[in-house]
Scaffold this motif. Structure first.
Motif, mmCIF file in Angstrom:
data_model
loop_
_atom_site.group_PDB
_atom_site.id
_atom_site.type_symbol
_atom_site.label_atom_id
_atom_site.label_comp_id
_atom_site.label_asym_id
_atom_site.label_seq_id
_atom_site.Cartn_x
_atom_site.Cartn_y
_atom_site.Cartn_z
ATOM 1 N N LYS A 1 0.821 -1.216 0.000
ATOM 2 C CA LYS A 1 0.000 0.000 0.000
ATOM 3 C C LYS A 1 0.854 1.265 0.000
ATOM 4 O O LYS A 1 0.476 2.283 -0.583
ATOM 5 C CB LYS A 1 -0.931 0.000 1.212
ATOM 6 N N GLU A 2 2.010 1.186 0.654
ATOM 7 C CA GLU A 2 2.831 2.389 0.821
ATOM 8 C C GLU A 2 3.847 2.603 -0.296
ATOM 9 O O GLU A 2 4.341 3.716 -0.462
ATOM 10 C CB GLU A 2 3.557 2.321 2.160
ATOM 11 N N CYS B 1 3.927 0.505 -3.689
ATOM 12 C CA CYS B 1 3.804 -0.241 -4.942
ATOM 13 C C CYS B 1 2.717 0.248 -5.886
ATOM 14 O O CYS B 1 2.253 -0.509 -6.752
ATOM 15 C CB CYS B 1 3.586 -1.718 -4.629
ATOM 16 N N ALA B 2 2.319 1.474 -5.762
ATOM 17 C CA ALA B 2 1.249 1.989 -6.623
ATOM 18 C C ALA B 2 1.645 2.033 -8.092
ATOM 19 O O ALA B 2 0.790 1.947 -8.977
ATOM 20 C CB ALA B 2 0.833 3.385 -6.158
ATOM 21 N N GLU C 1 -5.343 -7.196 -2.430
ATOM 22 C CA GLU C 1 -4.697 -5.891 -2.291
ATOM 23 C C GLU C 1 -3.818 -5.561 -3.497
ATOM 24 O O GLU C 1 -3.695 -4.396 -3.882
ATOM 25 C CB GLU C 1 -3.864 -5.870 -1.004
ATOM 26 N N SER D 1 -6.068 -4.162 -5.951
ATOM 27 C CA SER D 1 -6.577 -2.838 -5.561
ATOM 28 C C SER D 1 -5.536 -1.735 -5.711
ATOM 29 O O SER D 1 -5.888 -0.591 -6.027
ATOM 30 C CB SER D 1 -7.055 -2.873 -4.099
ATOM 31 N N HIS D 2 -4.259 -2.046 -5.509
ATOM 32 C CA HIS D 2 -3.240 -1.005 -5.422
ATOM 33 C C HIS D 2 -2.203 -1.025 -6.544
ATOM 34 O O HIS D 2 -1.355 -0.128 -6.600
ATOM 35 C CB HIS D 2 -2.513 -1.101 -4.079
ATOM 36 N N CYS D 3 -2.254 -2.029 -7.412
ATOM 37 C CA CYS D 3 -1.232 -2.133 -8.468
ATOM 38 C C CYS D 3 -1.890 -2.143 -9.843
ATOM 39 O O CYS D 3 -1.773 -3.112 -10.604
ATOM 40 C CB CYS D 3 -0.390 -3.394 -8.262
ATOM 41 N N SER D 4 -2.549 -1.067 -10.155
ATOM 42 C CA SER D 4 -3.324 -1.021 -11.402
ATOM 43 C C SER D 4 -2.450 -0.978 -12.652
ATOM 44 O O SER D 4 -2.929 -1.257 -13.751
ATOM 45 C CB SER D 4 -4.258 0.187 -11.387
#
Length: 579
Positions: free
Chosen positions: A321-322, A324-325, A345, A348-351
């Motif tokens: 979350k902190e 790997c966007a 996750e 959700s966070h690695c588009s």
């Protein structure tokens, strides 16, 4: 060894492998015994005989063949300064009882020389310790070899060990018969101390880097003494120089000066972070200490990391979350913290994720609910699911949702209905798919092969050990006719490949580079020659266990086509000829 030990008053026992805990790859099927990791258990049964033997442990790959085609993402590997080669595979095992290890013998019975590291696990400190490391050996491929190391400095009882392999230099598959470990059966007289490597990877700003060796300290002083020569260089040039350092050296160099500290923490140097090289040092704290440098992180490799609870699912999700966007590549092979929530996750966070590797992720908490989350990562084009327990429903959903270019399903034993999966591939991925690995998908039918003919842009196809395929129906000929871009085609153990199939490949696949037809004897030398004359780019041809006529012609074929590596393995009980 026994005499020396007894002179020192030690009571020596010998133990053998009793349980396989984990491994990265095996040539055999998880549902059988041939060529599997389980074959290291118990006393050696083959040694000193040599040659290909199904009762050995055989790794799935060898040489460079698996790295020179599109199915392998190209990555830059910066090895630690004291590590000559990267480990490509591993096996973890327990022995019969806990001992203080003194000597190890591993019986290599075919293409030896791949062992490069040996570890043992310290239960007191919950850390892995390097017992030995060295370079891969160049040995006679057709001679058995007893890999032997004396072990020094270990003073704790353990029954948990790990071998690591590098097989890029080998000409064919390496095979291991078993092992014997000698040691002292007594209680440890002291607890763990530092045996060659630190217990964890400490990369924090405020604390001294505990992995710093004497050589690294000398290196730091040398830079400090000559720092004036660097002072005239602009930051961009120094940063480019620093980009050639491995992670350990980079962290050490950061201690040289304030300027170096600032430059070594530049996020541009941490766009591609490979922690697999330090798997035994990486824990949740080490990952946390890296966070301030990862604002530009694009590629993350944590394969093999986190075992024995060093990284939990919650730890990794927080890190994800902190940091790997912006990830485009994520490698999680043999990561036991991967579960349903982890994949949720990631989705959700690695588009921006394009490459996702989940090899050998086999935790009980990774089920259909987790695999279905992959379908939501819409940019993924490369998906490696080797040896996972993905199911048919999840896989079809993924195929319908993503424009996959590379799909690796080798060793996936939980897919009941592989031909339905292939039918979905032929409908939804027929224009995008370049690589498909169906190795050991034993229920693939002729109808499934004909469906694959719809995927006209296929470059690589592995149908190895899909032995229910009957080429007499014309399915292989139809496949190669419609897929002229094929460069790699593995038809291993499809027993009835004939001259007709080889002639069709020769006629329709001029770009063919790698062909495996091991295990069939229905074709002749003339068709092999025609194939090699037509496919000018051919680099690898495996004709092991072919007809006697073909075997006897191997030397002539190798002389006539010197640019082609023609493989013909030597069965351990055949001595009439060597090929």
């Amino acid at each position: 060894m026994h005499c020396d030990a007894n002179k020192k008053g030690k009571s020596i026992v010998s133990v053998r492998a009793s349980e396989v805990v984990d491994f990265s790859s095996q040539y055999g099927s998880s549902e059988a015994l041939s060529y599997t990791a389980e074959n290291i258990i118990g006393p050696p049964a083959i040694f000193p005989r040599t040659g290909d033997n199904a009762y050995s442990y055989q790794l799935k790959t060898y040489g460079e063949w698996w790295q020179i085609l599109p199915s392998t993402p190209k990555t830059k590997i910066l090895l630690p300064y004291d590590t000559p080669v990267e480990s490509q595979d591993f096996i973890e095992f327990r022995v019969e009882t806990r001992i203080i290890p003194l000597l190890l013998r591993v019986y290599e019975v075919y293409n030896p020389g791949a062992i490069v590291k040996v570890f043992c696990y310290c239960y007191e400190t919950k850390k892995w310790v390097v017992m030995w490391k060295g370079e891969p050996q160049i040995l006679f491929p057709d001679k058995s070899h007893c890999f032997t190391i004396d072990i020094h400095g270990i003073d704790f009882l353990t029954d948990f060990y790990r071998l690591e392999f590098h097989h890029k230099h080998l000409n064919y598959f390496c095979e291991i018969d078993g092992l014997i470990l000698y040691g002292e059966e007594r209680y440890s007289s002291c607890f763990f101390s530092n045996y060659g490597f630190p217990g964890s990877l400490n990369l924090t700003r405020t604390q001294k880097y505990i992995g710093c060796s004497k050589e690294e300290t000398s290196f730091s002083k040398e830079i400090a003494e000559n720092v004036s020569s660097f002072s005239i260089l602009p930051d961009e040039v120094v940063t480019m120089i620093l980009s050639y350092l491995d992670l350990q050296s980079l962290c050490t160099t950061a201690r040289v000066s304030k300027r170096f500290y600032k430059l070594c923490y530049d996020p541009v140097l941490f766009q591609d972070l490979n922690l697999q090289l330090y798997w035994h040092l990486v824990d949740a704290n080490a990952m946390k200490s890296l966070q301030s440098r990862l604002s530009s992180l694009k590629k993350l490799n944590v394969a093999w990391c986190g075992g024995q609870g060093r990284i939990t699912s919650q730890d990794f999700i927080k890190f994800l979350k902190e940091n790997c966007a912006n990830l485009t590549s994520l490698k999680l092979a043999n990561c036991h913290f991967v579960c349903n929530n982890t994949l949720k996750e990631i989705a959700s966070h690695c588009s921006f994720l394009k490459e996702l590797e989940l090899q050998s992720c086999l935790t009980a908490d990774l089920t259909q609910r987790g695999f279905l989350c992959i379908a939501k990562i819409t940019n993924v084009t490369y998906l490696d699911l080797y040896r996972t327990l993905i199911d048919k429903t999840s896989l079809i959903t993924i195929i319908k949702s993503l424009k996959l270019e590379h799909l690796l399903l080798g060793g996936c034993s939980n897919i009941n209905g592989i031909n339905e999966v292939i039918n979905a591939i032929s409908k939804y991925l027929k224009h995008s798919l370049k690589t498909l690995d169906l190795w050991r998908a034993t229920n693939v039918s002729c109808r499934g092969v004909k469906d694959l003919a719809e995927c006209i842009n296929l470059v690589e196809l592995d149908l190895g050990w899909c032995y229910q395929i009957d080429p007499s129906c014309g399915c292989i000929r139809q496949l190669v006719t419609h897929c002229p871009k094929l460069k790699k085609l593995f038809l291993t153990a499809i027993r009835t490949i004939t001259n007709s199939e080889l002639d069709a490949i020769a006629m329709n696949c001029p770009e063919m580079e790698q062909l495996d037809i091991l295990g069939t004897s229905e074709y002749n030398v003339a068709s092999v020659k025609n194939l090699l004359e037509s496919c000018k780019n051919m680099k690898l041809l495996d004709i092991s266990y072919s007809a006697s006529e073909v075997k006897m012609s191997v030397s002539t074929l190798r002389t006539t086509f010197p640019s082609v590596k023609i493989k013909c393995s030597l069965p351990y009980n055949v001595n009439e000829y060597y090929c």
